[in-house]
Design a protein around this motif. Structure first.
Motif, mmCIF file in Angstrom:
data_model
loop_
_atom_site.group_PDB
_atom_site.id
_atom_site.type_symbol
_atom_site.label_atom_id
_atom_site.label_comp_id
_atom_site.label_asym_id
_atom_site.label_seq_id
_atom_site.Cartn_x
_atom_site.Cartn_y
_atom_site.Cartn_z
ATOM 1 N N CYS A 199 -87.430 -76.331 -62.164
ATOM 2 C CA CYS A 199 -88.198 -77.112 -61.034
ATOM 3 C C CYS A 199 -89.440 -76.380 -61.051
ATOM 4 O O CYS A 199 -89.677 -75.150 -61.470
ATOM 5 C CB CYS A 199 -87.396 -76.891 -59.673
ATOM 6 N N VAL A 253 -86.517 -72.695 -55.695
ATOM 7 C CA VAL A 253 -85.814 -73.086 -54.789
ATOM 8 C C VAL A 253 -84.179 -72.418 -55.156
ATOM 9 O O VAL A 253 -83.803 -72.526 -56.256
ATOM 10 C CB VAL A 253 -85.627 -74.395 -54.915
ATOM 11 N N VAL A 280 -84.330 -81.511 -53.423
ATOM 12 C CA VAL A 280 -85.644 -80.684 -53.882
ATOM 13 C C VAL A 280 -86.921 -81.412 -53.804
ATOM 14 O O VAL A 280 -87.767 -80.970 -53.162
ATOM 15 C CB VAL A 280 -85.483 -79.832 -55.256
#
Length: 222
Positions: free
Chosen positions: A18, A22, A90
Motif C-alpha cells: 500500500c 496502515v 484501506v
C-alpha cells in the motif's frame, strides 16, 4: 513509497502492499470473527452449495452473492472476500491510490499504475515464475483469483492453475473454484476443454480466465 507487510493470522496468510502505512491486522481479525460467528449459528455456511446467511455484515453478503453466482458454497469466497474487504477498507478510510491484498493466491487491488502479477501453477509447472500478467491501472478495484489442485485452496479438479479476472475479488474466487472443479479428464487437453466448457457458462461475470495444466495453457476473454 510503497509499504509492504506479510501478515499471518491463523490460516490467513496475506501479502499487503500500500502507498499508505496502515495496520490492517485488527480489521482482518474482525472479519475472521464475523465469519466464525456465522458458522457457529449457520452450519450450512460451510457446505458446498449456496446458503442463506443469518448475519448482516457486508463480508457475509459478498460471500453469499459470489457463491450464488458460481453455484458454490460461501466458503469458496472466503479468501477473496477478505482480500476485497481489506482493499475497500484501506481505500475508503485512508484515501489510498495503490493497494494490493493477496490472500492465498486471491488478489484484490486498486492501483494508479500498471501491475505485474506472476503465475503460480505449482513447483513443477513450467509456467510458474516464468509467466506473468501485466494488469492496467485499476482505479475502481479488481479481483484476480487462482484455484488449483495444489496449494491451500480445495479443488476437486486437476488444473495446475485456474485464474479468473473480474471486477470483484469475491466473485473471481468462487468462479475460479467452480471452473477448476470441472478441470477433470485423462489428459491435459481434456482437462482444459472441460474447464473451458464450464467457464463459458459464467462468461457474463468475468473479464477473462486462464487455465493451465502441465505444458498446456488456454484462455477465454481478455
Amino acid at each position: 513509497m510503497i509499504y509492504k507487510e506479510d501478515i499471518n493470522i491463523e490460516d490467513s496468510h496475506i501479502h499487503f502492499s500500500c502507498d499508505v502505512k496502515v495496520d490492517i491486522k485488527p480489521y482482518i481479525k474482525n472479519l475472521r470473527k464475523i465469519i466464525e460467528d456465522e458458522i457457529k449459528v449457520n452450519p450450512e455456511f460451510i457446505g458446498y452449495t449456496p446458503s442463506d446467511v443469518i448475519g448482516d455484515a457486508r463480508i457475509l453478503k459478498l460471500m453469499q452473492k459470489a457463491s450464488t453466482i458460481a453455484d458454490t458454497g460461501p466458503m469458496a469466497a472466503v479468501a477473496g472476500s477478505i482480500s476485497q474487504m481489506c482493499m475497500e477498507y484501506v481505500n475508503s478510510s485512508f484515501d489510498s491510490n495503490y493497494v494490493i491484498v493477496e490472500n492465498g493466491g486471491d488478489i484484490s487491488l486498486k492501483t494508479n499504475k500498471k501491475t505485474i502479477v506472476s503465475v503460480d501453477a505449482g513447483s513443477s509447472n513450467v509456467y510458474t515464475d516464468s509467466l506473468a500478467f501485466k494488469v492496467k491501472e485499476k482505479r475502481s478495484g479488481y479481483g484476480i483469483c487462482t484455484s488449483a489442485a495444489h496449494g491451500s485452496s480445495e479443488s476437486f479438479g486437476n488444473t495446475d492453475a485456474t485464474i479468473v479476472f473480474s471486477k470483484q475479488c469475491s466473485i473471481s474466487d468462487t468462479l475460479a473454484t467452480q471452473i477448476a472443479n470441472h478441470g477433470i479428464g485423462s489428459s491435459g487437453r481434456e482437462i482444459l476443454e472441460n474447464a473451458l466448457v464450464c467457464a463459458d457458462e459464467y462468461n457474463e461475470f468475468y473479464d477473462g480466465v486462464v487455465i493451465i495444466k502441465d505444458e498446456y495453457i488456454t484462455k477465454v476473454g481478455h
